[in-house]
Scaffold this active site. Structure first.
Site, PDB file in Angstrom:
ATOM      1  N   CYS A  79     -46.729 -14.160  62.180  1.00 19.27           N
ATOM      2  CA  CYS A  79     -48.232 -13.690  62.455  1.00 19.27           C
ATOM      3  C   CYS A  79     -47.505 -12.341  61.295  1.00 19.27           C
ATOM      4  O   CYS A  79     -46.414 -11.732  61.245  1.00 19.27           O
ATOM      5  CB  CYS A  79     -47.669 -12.969  63.584  1.00 19.27           C
ATOM      6  SG  CYS A  79     -48.130 -11.184  64.249  1.00 19.27           S
ATOM      7  N   CYS A 194     -52.882 -12.847  56.863  1.00 19.63           N
ATOM      8  CA  CYS A 194     -53.018 -13.038  58.202  1.00 19.63           C
ATOM      9  C   CYS A 194     -53.291 -14.305  58.689  1.00 19.63           C
ATOM     10  O   CYS A 194     -52.894 -15.226  57.480  1.00 19.63           O
ATOM     11  CB  CYS A 194     -54.419 -12.354  58.645  1.00 19.63           C
ATOM     12  SG  CYS A 194     -54.268 -13.241  60.546  1.00 19.63           S
TER      13      CYS A 194
END
Length: 270
Positions: A79, A194
């Site tokens: 992440c 992302c």
């Protein structure tokens, strides 16, 4: 790695939602016999809309509990938001190697011909000073334009649930938000900052102008994991992966078919 590691010790891959599956797929391609635990912080999702100070406290504490329970040989923070906010602290407090995820600005700058790069991420990621530093170090001769695209995160989550996406135009809108910025028409390379976004690659490519290329960090993360775990013992047979989540498991039950495509069992509570 000097410490002894059991052959069945897993790699723990962590994200707030399903985005880390893009990294898990690359890790599995490099290390097909590795046992995997995919850990989602369903109770904390979405990280990109949470306060930095909250995440700086939440992520190390949660990963500490996960490491204590599953005894992984390596942790991957799959992440960008979590990595840019908490990676250094996590490395300080955990006694296992930790691989983070950073926006792939360096390889994007190496590929760009126009010298104008777009960065698509969460709002939390694109505002980080860490991204400024990457741009200064690796793309000093480039114009770097950014956009936080929370609806694209939701789009990916919906598609993995086999639901009608909340906003089926999210990929096109996310790219338009970059291209419509001053100088944006010259963007030839977009950093997918992302881990959710590579899972929307087909839709992004359909929405993109001809010749635009996309760069993400999954392959580099997988190579780093393979290098850190070189010469370690693995199970004789490839094991299925475990999925765990915080929050309500029932809320994640619709993810089971999507998780199965990545060789993962339906989620259970952590």
């Amino acid at each position: 790695m000097s410490r002894s590691v059991y052959a069945d010790a897993p790699i723990l891959i962590f994200d707030s939602g399903v985005g880390g599956l893009s990294v898990l797929g690359a890790v599995r391609a490099h290390l097909p016999q590795a046992p995997l635990v995919y850990a989602m912080d369903g109770a904390g999702y979405p990280y990109g809309q949470r306060d930095d100070s909250e995440l700086a406290a939440r992520i190390p504490a949660l990963l500490g509990r996960l490491v204590e329970r599953y005894r992984p040989r390596l942790v991957v923070i799959a992440c960008n938001t979590a990595s840019t906010i908490a990676l250094d602290t996590v490395r300080d407090v955990l006694a296992v190697p930790v691989v983070g995820t950073v926006p792939a600005i360096k390889p994007a700058a190496e590929r760009s011909i126009s010298r104008v790069i777009g960065v698509l991420g969460t709002r939390a990621t694109v505002r980080q000073a860490y991204v400024d530093d990457l741009a200064r170090r690796f793309a000093a001769d480039c114009r770097v334009l950014r956009h936080g695209a929370p609806l694209l995160v939701d789009y990916v989550e919906s598609t993995l649930r086999d639901e009608t996406a909340a906003d089926s135009e999210a990929p096109r809108h996310a790219l338009a938000a970059l291209l419509d910025q001053p100088g944006g028409a010259a963007i030839d390379t977009v950093v997918l900052a992302c881990t959710h976004f590579p899972l929307a690659m087909d839709a992004l490519q359909r929405a993109a102008p001809a010749g635009m290329q996309f760069v993400d960090g999954a392959e580099g993360i997988a190579r780093r994991c393979a290098a850190l775990l070189a010469h370690q013992e693995w199970p004789e047979h490839t094991a299925g992966g475990l999925t765990v989540t915080t929050g309500q498991v029932a809320a994640c039950s619709a993810l089971a078919p999507g998780l199965a495509r990545f060789g993962l069992a339906p989620p259970v509570a952590f």
